[in-house]
Design a protein around this motif. Structure first.
Motif, short mmCIF file in Angstrom:
data_model
loop_
_atom_site.label_atom_id
_atom_site.label_comp_id
_atom_site.label_asym_id
_atom_site.label_seq_id
_atom_site.Cartn_x
_atom_site.Cartn_y
_atom_site.Cartn_z
N LYS A 68 52.01 -7.19 98.32
CA LYS A 68 50.65 -7.76 97.59
C LYS A 68 49.65 -7.45 98.78
CE LYS A 68 51.82 -10.31 93.59
NZ LYS A 68 51.73 -11.35 92.82
N LEU A 69 48.37 -6.94 98.52
CA LEU A 69 47.39 -6.86 99.53
C LEU A 69 46.47 -7.97 99.19
CD1 LEU A 69 46.09 -5.27 101.65
CD2 LEU A 69 45.07 -3.86 99.97
N TYR A 70 46.00 -8.70 100.12
CA TYR A 70 45.07 -9.65 99.83
C TYR A 70 44.19 -9.75 100.92
CZ TYR A 70 47.82 -12.73 102.96
OH TYR A 70 48.46 -13.36 104.05
N VAL A 71 42.85 -10.57 100.78
CA VAL A 71 42.08 -10.61 101.84
C VAL A 71 42.29 -12.20 102.21
CG1 VAL A 71 39.39 -10.89 102.15
CG2 VAL A 71 40.34 -9.12 100.73
N GLN A 72 42.19 -12.20 103.74
CA GLN A 72 42.22 -13.61 104.41
C GLN A 72 41.01 -13.62 105.14
OE1 GLN A 72 45.60 -13.85 107.09
NE2 GLN A 72 45.17 -15.99 107.67
N ASP A 73 40.46 -15.08 104.96
CA ASP A 73 39.08 -15.37 105.86
C ASP A 73 39.68 -15.72 107.14
OD1 ASP A 73 37.50 -14.90 103.52
OD2 ASP A 73 37.86 -16.64 102.78
N GLY A 74 38.60 -15.81 108.03
CA GLY A 74 38.89 -16.49 109.16
C GLY A 74 39.55 -15.43 110.04
N VAL A 75 39.77 -14.15 110.12
CA VAL A 75 40.63 -13.43 110.90
C VAL A 75 39.65 -13.03 112.23
CG1 VAL A 75 41.85 -11.13 111.04
CG2 VAL A 75 41.90 -12.47 108.96
N ARG A 76 40.53 -13.05 113.25
CA ARG A 76 39.80 -12.80 114.37
C ARG A 76 39.23 -11.35 114.46
NH1 ARG A 76 40.96 -9.93 119.12
NH2 ARG A 76 42.98 -9.59 118.44
N ASN A 77 37.92 -11.30 114.67
CA ASN A 77 37.12 -9.96 114.70
C ASN A 77 37.80 -9.06 116.26
OD1 ASN A 77 35.49 -7.81 114.91
ND2 ASN A 77 33.87 -8.94 114.72
N PRO A 78 38.31 -8.11 116.14
CA PRO A 78 38.86 -7.37 117.38
C PRO A 78 37.58 -6.85 118.06
CG PRO A 78 39.41 -6.05 115.26
CD PRO A 78 38.94 -7.51 114.82
N ALA A 79 36.46 -6.63 117.58
CA ALA A 79 35.46 -6.34 118.37
C ALA A 79 34.82 -7.60 118.90
CB ALA A 79 34.33 -5.52 117.50
N GLY A 80 35.19 -8.65 118.80
CA GLY A 80 34.46 -9.92 119.23
C GLY A 80 33.49 -10.46 117.96
N GLY A 81 32.89 -11.44 118.63
CA GLY A 81 32.15 -12.16 117.60
C GLY A 81 32.70 -12.99 116.66
N ALA A 82 31.99 -13.27 115.58
CA ALA A 82 32.40 -14.42 114.62
C ALA A 82 33.55 -13.85 113.84
CB ALA A 82 31.30 -14.57 113.64
N PRO A 83 34.58 -14.60 113.44
CA PRO A 83 35.60 -14.26 112.40
C PRO A 83 35.30 -13.45 111.30
CG PRO A 83 35.89 -16.61 113.19
CD PRO A 83 34.48 -16.13 113.60
N VAL A 84 36.13 -12.77 110.86
CA VAL A 84 35.85 -11.68 109.73
C VAL A 84 36.84 -11.80 108.55
CG1 VAL A 84 34.60 -9.93 111.22
CG2 VAL A 84 36.94 -9.92 110.76
N CYS A 85 36.72 -11.24 107.52
CA CYS A 85 37.84 -10.93 106.48
C CYS A 85 38.54 -10.07 106.76
CB CYS A 85 37.03 -10.84 105.08
SG CYS A 85 36.19 -12.20 104.27
N GLY A 86 40.05 -10.12 106.77
CA GLY A 86 40.88 -9.17 106.93
C GLY A 86 41.76 -8.88 105.86
N LEU A 87 42.42 -7.71 105.86
CA LEU A 87 43.41 -7.37 104.83
C LEU A 87 44.64 -8.05 105.38
CD1 LEU A 87 42.33 -3.71 103.70
CD2 LEU A 87 41.99 -5.96 102.61
N ARG A 88 45.57 -8.62 104.45
CA ARG A 88 46.94 -8.85 104.88
C ARG A 88 47.74 -8.55 103.67
NH1 ARG A 88 45.23 -8.96 109.17
NH2 ARG A 88 44.78 -10.85 110.53
N LEU A 89 49.31 -8.42 104.08
CA LEU A 89 50.03 -8.21 103.18
C LEU A 89 51.16 -9.33 102.90
CD1 LEU A 89 50.97 -4.59 104.95
CD2 LEU A 89 49.65 -5.05 102.96
N LYS A 90 51.61 -9.50 101.81
CA LYS A 90 52.49 -10.36 101.41
C LYS A 90 53.78 -9.75 100.90
CE LYS A 90 53.47 -14.43 98.73
NZ LYS A 90 52.93 -15.53 97.98
#
Length: 76
Positions: free
Chosen positions: A34-56
């Protein structure tokens, strides 16, 4: 017409798939996730946390047992 974005398999999602289905990527095909969106993922470019795609990973009891046996060399 916009071209759809493709999902890049990042290290976090790759580890989740390898843990669930083994390190041989040729065995990953046909498995369900399952593909879902997770809030608060570390931004690889730096800066504020972002939403990231995760797999379950969704595994049957048989798949879970087979994976445990593979990881432990057949030990219970």
């Amino acid at each position: 017409l916009k071209t759809p974005k493709r999902m890049v398999l990042n290290a976090t999602n790759r580890r989740a798939l390898a843990f669930a289905f083994g390190s041989d990527v040729t065995k990953w095909s046909g498995n369900k996730v399952k593909l879902y969106v997770q809030d608060g993922v570390r931004n690889p470019a730096g800066g504020a946390p972002v939403c990231g795609l995760r797999l379950k990973v969704e595994q049957s009891a048989e798949q879970s047992k087979a994976r445990r046996e593979e990881m432990t060399g057949g030990a219970a």
